[in-house]
Design an enzyme around this catalytic site. Structure first.
Site, PDB file in Angstrom:
ATOM      1  CB  SER A 117       0.154 -10.884  37.390  1.00  0.00           C
ATOM      2  OG  SER A 117      -0.136  -9.601  37.912  1.00  0.00           O
ATOM      3  CE1 TYR A 141      -0.553  -8.215  34.510  1.00  0.00           C
ATOM      4  CE2 TYR A 141       0.416  -8.875  32.427  1.00  0.00           C
ATOM      5  CZ  TYR A 141       0.447  -8.846  33.808  1.00  0.00           C
ATOM      6  OH  TYR A 141       1.466  -9.453  34.490  1.00  0.00           O
ATOM      7  CE  LYS A 145       1.181 -12.477  32.904  1.00  0.00           C
ATOM      8  NZ  LYS A 145       2.370 -13.285  32.538  1.00  0.00           N
TER       9      LYS A 145
END
Ligand code: WQD
Length: 322
Positions: A117, A141, A145
């Site tokens: 991402s 988050y 990743k």
């Protein structure tokens, strides 16, 4: 090719499943159906319900066939929630990915295409963002990743696992052929919220700030159609198998649109009122996030074909309005 799609019943995973089947590949979907939908999995794919935290289930899925590649989409993705419950995100995203990788090593599966991402970059130091941009995630988050990308590098070096880390910018839209009809549940992203408001399921869109340094003051993002993401995944799989080299690329269009531009165009396309209210900025948001995907264009011979805004919004409206 014969692939296992971890999280293949979800929004992006299901679009990759359809593209793989379109191109004549063999597909097994492994999904815990926590956010994905069984209805998104076509009959021509094999379906195994399971969780990546269940190593036994994962191991038996890998033994069910002789897979050439793993596509890994299974992750919690709500950036805001990750700042409230990092433990849940660490377990599901990082520990789950470790299980996916260990099962690959155990079963001799050599190639993984990983759903990464733009969140790995954090606040942009420049736009458009290229792959050399510093990676300094500002939410947990994005941290998960980036940690998984680091694991991929180690497994590549120590266990000869070939990986493609695909850094999506803002995934949007639905299958132009209308084959995927299950909506994402509890989605905090702008476009699903705009569509729900057009449907009358929400009273208004809350616009998180209009005092950014952008033309109309609202956040600017690079929206990429999910089918364009899907074709990039398949090109990445072929690249790993032919070139036997690792790959980390951005997937975006290089063009940014603001929140208010999106709302205005959505009104034109849906012919519905879409009330909105300007509210405070959302913590962790930046003014502008736009990709350059030159490497993907060159190495994968990949160009977005469905990412015109009208196509994105029309394909979404077709699903929401049904
Ligand atoms: C887009 C713009 C908001 C909702 C996130 C994740 C990222 C990736 C994509 C998975 C921003 C504004 C939004 C709303 C608003 N996910 N907005 N009102 O934040 O760019 O990226 O989703 O890979 O990792 O961080 O996407 O759709 O939430 O926001 O004004 O109700 O819309 O401020 O400018 P974002 P988004």
């Amino acid at each position: 090719m014969n692939s296992i799609i971890i999280g293949g019943a979800g929004y992006i995973g299901s679009h990759v499943v359809f593209e793989l089947l379109n191109q004549g590949h063999q597909v097994t979907v492994f999904d815990n159906l926590s956010t994905g939908s069984r209805k998104n999995v076509p009959a021509s794919a094999t379906f195994i319900q399971g969780d990546i935290l269940d190593e036994v289930a994962l191991q038996s899925a890998y033994q069910s066939s002789n897979f050439d590649a793993v596509f890994h989409f299974a992750a919690l993705k709500a950036a805001g929630d990750s700042m409230i419950d990092p433990g849940l995100f660490a377990k599901q995203n990082i520990s789950g990915s470790i299980n996916v990788l260990n099962a690959m090593v155990h079963n001799g599966v050599k190639n993984i295409i990983f759903s990464s991402s733009a969140a790995v970059y954090g606040y942009p130091k420049y736009n458009p963002i290229d792959e050399k941009h510093p990676t300094d995630p500002i939410n947990f988050y994005g941290f998960t990743k980036l940690e998984i990308e680091k694991l991929l590098k180690w497994y590549s070096q120590l266990k000869c696992i070939r990986f493609a880390a695909l850094r999506y910018f803002n995934a949007a839209g639905y299958d132009p052929r209308g084959r995927i009809t299950e909506l994402e549940r509890n989605c905090a992203n702008l476009l699903p919220i705009v569509m729900e408001t057009a449907m009358g399921l929400r009273e208004e869109v809350l616009v998180f700030g209009n005092d950014y340094d952008t033309p109309d003051g609202t956040g600017v993002r690079d929206y990429i159609h999910v089918t364009d993401l899907a074709t990039a995944h398949i090109k990445a799989m072929k690249y790993l198998m032919i070139e036997n080299k690792d790959l980390t690329v951005n997937l975006g269009t290089g063009i940014g649109y603001s929140v208010l531009e999106m709302i205005t165009l959505a009104k034109d396309i849906t012919k519905r009122k879409i009330p909105f209210e300007i509210t405070d900025r959302r913590p962790g948001d930046s003014a502008e996030l736009i990709a350059t995907s030159k490497i993907a264009n060159q190495i994968l011979n990949w160009e977005p074909e469905y990412s015109e805004l009208e196509t994105i919004l029309q394909s979404m409206w077709k699903v929401y309005n049904n």
